[in-house]
Scaffold this motif. Structure first.
Motif, short mmCIF file in Angstrom:
data_model
loop_
_atom_site.label_atom_id
_atom_site.label_comp_id
_atom_site.label_asym_id
_atom_site.label_seq_id
_atom_site.Cartn_x
_atom_site.Cartn_y
_atom_site.Cartn_z
N CYS A 48 -2.85 3.29 -3.14
CA CYS A 48 -2.40 3.69 -4.57
C CYS A 48 -3.37 4.34 -5.03
O CYS A 48 -4.26 3.85 -6.21
CB CYS A 48 -2.01 2.04 -4.97
SG CYS A 48 -1.02 1.41 -4.10
N SER A 103 0.74 -1.25 0.00
CA SER A 103 0.01 -0.16 -0.02
C SER A 103 0.80 1.48 0.03
O SER A 103 0.23 2.46 -0.14
CB SER A 103 -0.86 0.09 1.13
OG SER A 103 -0.22 -0.15 2.50
N LEU A 139 -3.95 -2.15 -1.68
CA LEU A 139 -3.73 -1.17 -2.73
C LEU A 139 -4.47 0.03 -2.43
O LEU A 139 -4.66 1.17 -3.40
CB LEU A 139 -4.17 -1.62 -4.22
CG LEU A 139 -3.24 -2.90 -4.51
CD1 LEU A 139 -3.92 -3.43 -5.77
CD2 LEU A 139 -1.92 -2.89 -4.87
#
Length: 124
Positions: free
Chosen positions: A74, A49, A71
């Motif tokens: 992101c 992450s 994620l």
């Protein structure tokens, strides 16, 4: 392997099926990760992450997107490629993926993803 590579933008590991993720070993500037034959679930000191600049992730045939694969930070993620062709890659929580990326899966798996838990399709 990539420690202190502050100008590193792309990581391509074409032939590995396993990989240990460790935040201290990577640059925060990485924009593209390509691991087409990856079949596992990331393990290591932390999740991936921390890749704030990540735009493209080819996650190969990964078995699971869970807390080790968050994620969510992101937010620049534009493309997520999942290559597993026999079952869908489980997503245990929709908050695991940030950035609303375009996702690519094998043609034969599209219907399975459309009906899978926490997965959906979007007609553009």
């Amino acid at each position: 392997m990539f420690q202190n590579c502050s100008r590193l933008k792309t990581i391509i590991i074409p032939n590995t099926t396993t990989f240990v993720w460790n935040t201290t070993a990577y640059s925060n500037n990485v924009e593209k990760i390509i691991i087409p034959r990856f079949t596992g679930t990331p393990s290591g000191a932390s999740s991936i992450s921390f890749y704030g600049h990540l735009k493209f992730l080819d996650f190969g045939k990964s078995g699971l997107i869970n807390s080790n694969v968050s994620l969510s930070l992101c937010t620049n993620l534009k493309y997520l490629i999942l290559r597993k062709s026999d079952t869908i890659t489980p997503l245990d929580n929709v908050s695991r993926i940030g950035g609303s990326p375009l996702m690519f899966v094998p043609q034969s798996m599209i219907t399975s993803y459309e009906t899978g838990t926490n997965w959906a399709s979007l007609d553009l």
